[in-house]
Design an enzyme around this catalytic site. Structure first.
Site, PDB file in Angstrom:
ATOM      1  N   ARG A  39      27.320  32.966  50.907  1.00 16.62           N
ATOM      2  CA  ARG A  39      27.205  33.750  49.625  1.00 16.62           C
ATOM      3  C   ARG A  39      27.713  32.702  47.962  1.00 16.62           C
ATOM      4  O   ARG A  39      29.147  32.126  47.994  1.00 16.62           O
ATOM      5  CB  ARG A  39      28.537  35.075  49.334  1.00 16.62           C
ATOM      6  CG  ARG A  39      27.802  35.906  48.020  1.00 16.62           C
ATOM      7  CD  ARG A  39      28.952  37.232  48.523  1.00 16.62           C
ATOM      8  NE  ARG A  39      28.281  38.350  47.066  1.00 16.62           N
ATOM      9  CZ  ARG A  39      29.131  37.826  46.400  1.00 16.62           C
ATOM     10  NH1 ARG A  39      30.447  37.844  46.099  1.00 16.62           N
ATOM     11  NH2 ARG A  39      29.212  39.333  45.601  1.00 16.62           N
ATOM     12  N   SER A 108      23.100  45.808  51.848  1.00 21.06           N
ATOM     13  CA  SER A 108      23.742  46.566  51.069  1.00 21.06           C
ATOM     14  C   SER A 108      24.065  48.000  50.674  1.00 21.06           C
ATOM     15  O   SER A 108      22.574  47.916  50.075  1.00 21.06           O
ATOM     16  CB  SER A 108      24.269  45.668  49.903  1.00 21.06           C
ATOM     17  OG  SER A 108      25.210  44.737  50.227  1.00 21.06           O
ATOM     18  N   LYS A 137      34.333  40.494  43.694  1.00 25.71           N
ATOM     19  CA  LYS A 137      32.822  40.921  43.600  1.00 25.71           C
ATOM     20  C   LYS A 137      32.851  41.448  42.106  1.00 25.71           C
ATOM     21  O   LYS A 137      33.816  42.015  41.691  1.00 25.71           O
ATOM     22  CB  LYS A 137      32.276  42.108  43.868  1.00 25.71           C
ATOM     23  CG  LYS A 137      30.431  42.115  44.142  1.00 25.71           C
ATOM     24  CD  LYS A 137      29.946  43.075  44.790  1.00 25.71           C
ATOM     25  CE  LYS A 137      28.878  43.322  44.722  1.00 25.71           C
ATOM     26  NZ  LYS A 137      28.178  44.082  44.885  1.00 25.71           N
TER      27      LYS A 137
HETATM   28  N1  TZP Z   1      30.125  43.214  48.099  1.00 21.21           N
HETATM   29  C1  TZP Z   1      31.037  44.469  48.102  1.00 21.21           C
HETATM   30  S1  TZP Z   1      32.863  44.411  48.256  1.00 21.21           S
HETATM   31  C2  TZP Z   1      32.124  42.931  48.453  1.00 21.21           C
HETATM   32  C3  TZP Z   1      30.756  42.503  48.389  1.00 21.21           C
HETATM   33  C4  TZP Z   1      29.654  41.825  48.084  1.00 21.21           C
HETATM   34  C5  TZP Z   1      33.507  41.911  47.951  1.00 21.21           C
HETATM   35  C6  TZP Z   1      34.832  41.773  49.198  1.00 21.21           C
HETATM   36  O1  TZP Z   1      34.921  40.228  49.405  1.00 21.21           O
HETATM   37  P1  TZP Z   1      36.864  41.088  49.976  1.00 21.21           P
HETATM   38  O2  TZP Z   1      37.603  39.806  48.869  1.00 21.21           O
HETATM   39  O3  TZP Z   1      36.813  41.020  51.139  1.00 21.21           O
HETATM   40  O4  TZP Z   1      37.207  42.167  48.886  1.00 21.21           O
END
Ligand code: TZP
Ligand code: MG
Length: 220
Positions: A39, A108, A137
């Site tokens: 990502r 998603s 995010k």
């Molecule tokens: N989509 C929803 S939450 C997220 C994404 C890409 C981030 C998740 O990262 P983390 O550090 O595991 O909370």
């Protein structure tokens, strides 16, 4: 055919880890990861392409699968194992036409309505979240909580469910018990670059106990 997912699905983050995608992939694989998502919201496409090619080489050498976030073009050009799309990326059906039926497409969703719609799309797994608060995010959707995730788990049919957002050593078991098939994790696995392999194997060990001992309580 239903996609068989490992219990953990780590996602790379070059900003958080300070490492290249390839560097993270190597360490995640060392810790036992077999499905990894790249990502990258910061790099130019050419840079992401170059980095993804290097990461894919490492994944191939170790029999791990690599999924590219957002960029169908990069996944296609590199023959990656799959692509992960969100609500504002190109439509899943269009990606499927480009990538063919063998390539993994993940999608998603952030609420029940999106999850229900996704059940009729040509996707291989459904991601749902953020389950818990996350600072990884930018501009995350509202936190869903575990109850909403359980409702999705029971209504989604046979599609594998990937939980994402704020998943940690502390709560990962709870998430699987609430009905997720897999946890997608960024910060808890990659934020400390020295501990990526160690964290990955530790989380895998924690979660593999679930199928052996379903009544285990959460770690104290
Ligand atoms: N989509 C929803 S939450 C997220 C994404 C890409 C981030 C998740 O990262 P983390 O550090 O595991 O909370
Ligand atoms: Mg996206």
């Amino acid at each position: 055919m239903r996609l068989d997912l490992p219990k953990i699905y780590p996602i790379t983050d070059t900003r958080l880890s300070g490492l290249s995608h390839a560097g993270q992939v190597a360490r995640l694989i060392e810790g036992g990861a077999s499905l990894i998502q790249l990502r990258d919201k910061l790099s130019a496409p050419r840079e992401f392409y170059r980095e993804a090619a290097a990461a894919l080489q490492i994944a191939r050498d170790h029999g791990a699968r690599l999924i590219i976030n957002d960029r169908v073009d990069i996944a296609l050009a590199l023959k990656a194992d799959g692509v992960h799309l969100g609500q504002t990326d190109i439509p899943v059906a269009a990606a499927r036409r480009l990538l063919g039926k063998e390539t993994i497409i993940g999608f998603s969703t952030h609420n029940m309505e999106q999850a229900k719609l996704a059940a009729n799309l040509p996707v291989d797994y459904l991601a749902f979240g953020p389950i818990f608060p996350t600072s990884t995010k930018e501009n995350p959707e509202p936190v869903t909580g575990l109850v909403a995730m359980s409702e999705v788990a029971t209504s989604k049919g046979s599609l594998p469910l990937v939980a994402i957002g704020g998943i940690t050593f502390e709560n990962a078991r709870e998430v699987l018990k609430a009905g997720a098939d897999t946890v997608a994790v960024i910060a808890e696995l990659v934020a400390d670059p020295r501990k990526i392999a160690e964290n990955t194997s530790r989380m895998l060990a924690l979660l593999s106990l679930i199928s052996l001992m379903p009544n285990l309580s959460s770690p104290g």
